[in-house]
Design a protein around this motif. Structure first.
Motif, short mmCIF file in Angstrom:
data_model
loop_
_atom_site.label_atom_id
_atom_site.label_comp_id
_atom_site.label_asym_id
_atom_site.label_seq_id
_atom_site.Cartn_x
_atom_site.Cartn_y
_atom_site.Cartn_z
N ALA A 39 0.83 -1.21 0.00
CA ALA A 39 0.00 0.00 0.00
C ALA A 39 0.87 1.26 0.00
O ALA A 39 0.57 2.24 -0.70
CB ALA A 39 -0.94 -0.01 1.21
N GLU A 40 1.94 1.25 0.77
CA GLU A 40 2.84 2.40 0.81
C GLU A 40 3.53 2.62 -0.54
O GLU A 40 3.65 3.76 -1.02
CB GLU A 40 3.88 2.22 1.91
N LYS A 41 3.97 1.54 -1.18
CA LYS A 41 4.58 1.65 -2.50
C LYS A 41 3.58 2.21 -3.50
O LYS A 41 3.93 3.03 -4.37
CB LYS A 41 5.09 0.28 -2.96
N ARG A 43 1.07 4.22 -2.86
CA ARG A 43 0.87 5.65 -2.61
C ARG A 43 1.97 6.49 -3.25
O ARG A 43 1.72 7.59 -3.75
CB ARG A 43 0.77 5.92 -1.11
N ASN A 44 3.18 5.95 -3.26
CA ASN A 44 4.28 6.65 -3.93
C ASN A 44 4.15 6.56 -5.45
O ASN A 44 4.35 7.54 -6.17
CB ASN A 44 5.62 6.07 -3.49
N ARG A 47 1.15 8.81 -6.74
CA ARG A 47 1.03 10.06 -5.99
C ARG A 47 0.23 11.12 -6.76
O ARG A 47 -0.64 11.80 -6.22
CB ARG A 47 2.43 10.61 -5.65
N LEU A 50 -3.52 10.28 -7.09
CA LEU A 50 -4.12 10.39 -5.76
C LEU A 50 -4.45 11.85 -5.46
O LEU A 50 -5.53 12.16 -4.95
CB LEU A 50 -3.18 9.83 -4.69
N SER A 51 -3.53 12.75 -5.80
CA SER A 51 -3.75 14.17 -5.55
C SER A 51 -4.86 14.73 -6.43
O SER A 51 -5.55 15.68 -6.06
CB SER A 51 -2.45 14.95 -5.78
N GLU A 56 -8.40 6.31 -5.01
CA GLU A 56 -8.46 6.21 -3.56
C GLU A 56 -7.90 4.85 -3.18
O GLU A 56 -8.28 3.83 -3.76
CB GLU A 56 -9.90 6.32 -3.08
N ILE A 57 -6.96 4.80 -2.23
CA ILE A 57 -6.39 3.55 -1.77
C ILE A 57 -6.92 3.25 -0.36
O ILE A 57 -6.75 4.07 0.55
CB ILE A 57 -4.85 3.59 -1.76
N GLU A 59 -6.42 0.92 2.67
CA GLU A 59 -5.45 -0.02 3.24
C GLU A 59 -6.11 -0.86 4.33
O GLU A 59 -6.66 -0.32 5.29
CB GLU A 59 -4.24 0.72 3.81
#
Length: 286
Positions: A39-41, A43-44, A47, A50-51, A56-57, A59
């Motif tokens: 999930a963190e990967k 979001r990167n 990015r 998402l902005s 939408e993620i 987790e």
């Protein structure tokens, strides 16, 4: 609550192989991922979108327990095999794979639908918990026009239960899609779903969906096809000597090349609603 023609749920985001495809085609995406590292990967990686609000993620792990967290079994070597189902852990460990247990947020799928809306297409691939998502759809009068799940491949009775549930939800047409061969299936520029793009599917991708698939069958015909698929699983599947020895796997690989399809592979079941106006009105983007 009606389905949103421009919205897709990617349940089991993994490395974002499918999310990237859906976004490229112009859809909005709500992606669910239980593994916090993945999930963190994501979001990167995503990015920018998402902005923009196009993604939408969520987790956490889809669960039916009345607790804020749930045990998730992460596979350090095969991240796609992470699961909340202990029986899947036993199966994978019998094949020589180890797991580590972590606590993750428990996600109520019905609440997620209330929050984000009913998607046009619901892709589910969460290693043993797919039916939790299907069961949640029974709480809503309207359903996604298209759904796909990773089909059962060990117990035929469980496969029958999957189809019973899909039919109860109003799905009437079905496909069994060989997932091991999706990587060899380029997305056509003549796509009928969303924006037409040139796309090569990476390993692990779910591939085309909805109107970009053909050969839909009623449940009785698709179950006959699955009888043959299960026979291949019985002869060449995970528990056989073919898979447990290097020479056996090499022979299967060669045989698969000759016949042009991976043996035995694994399958997703795709389903579409009967009598759905939205089936004939896909989202299009300029």
């Amino acid at each position: 609550m009606e389905a949103n023609r421009d919205l897709i749920f990617d349940v089991g985001m993994h490395r974002g192989e499918d999310t990237a495809f859906y976004l490229a085609k112009g859809f909005r995406v709500v992606a669910f991922e239980a593994d916090p590292l993945l999930a963190e990967k994501a979001r990167n990686q995503f990015r920018e979108v998402l902005s923009e609000g196009r993604l939408e993620i969520v987790e956490g792990a889809i669960s039916d327990v009345a607790t804020p967290t749930v045990q998730f079994y992460r596979n350090p070597e095969r991240s796609e095999w992470g699961t909340v189902d202990p029986s899947w852990v036993d199966r994978n460990e019998a094949l020589g794979w180890s797991h580590e247990t972590i606590e993750v947020v428990a996600v109520d799928f019905s609440e997620a639908i209330h929050k984000y809306g009913i998607p046009y297409y619901l892709k589910i691939d969460i290693e043993g918990a797919d039916r939790l998502c299907l069961s949640a759809l029974s709480n809503f009068q309207n359903r996604p026009c298209y759904v796909s799940i990773e089909s059962e491949k060990v117990e035929f009775a469980k496969l029958i239960e999957e189809f019973r549930l899909l039919e109860e939800l109003g799905y009437r047409d079905f496909l069994a899609v060989q997932q091991a061969d999706v990587e060899r299936t380029p997305q056509s520029e003549k796509s009928r779903e969303g924006r037409a793009i040139t796309h090569s599917f990476p390993a692990g991708a779910s591939g085309p969906f909805g109107q970009d698939l053909g050969g839909w069958k009623p449940s009785d015909q698709i179950m006959e096809q699955y009888e043959d698929i299960f026979e291949d699983y019985r002869r060449f599947g995970d528990a056989t000597l073919w898979q447990r020895s290097l020479p056996g796997r090499a022979l299967l690989k060669g045989w698969s090349k000759i016949r042009g399809s991976t043996l035995p592979g694994w399958y997703d079941t795709h389903a579409r609603l009967g009598n759905s106006e939205m089936t004939a009105m896909p989202f299009k983007t300029s």
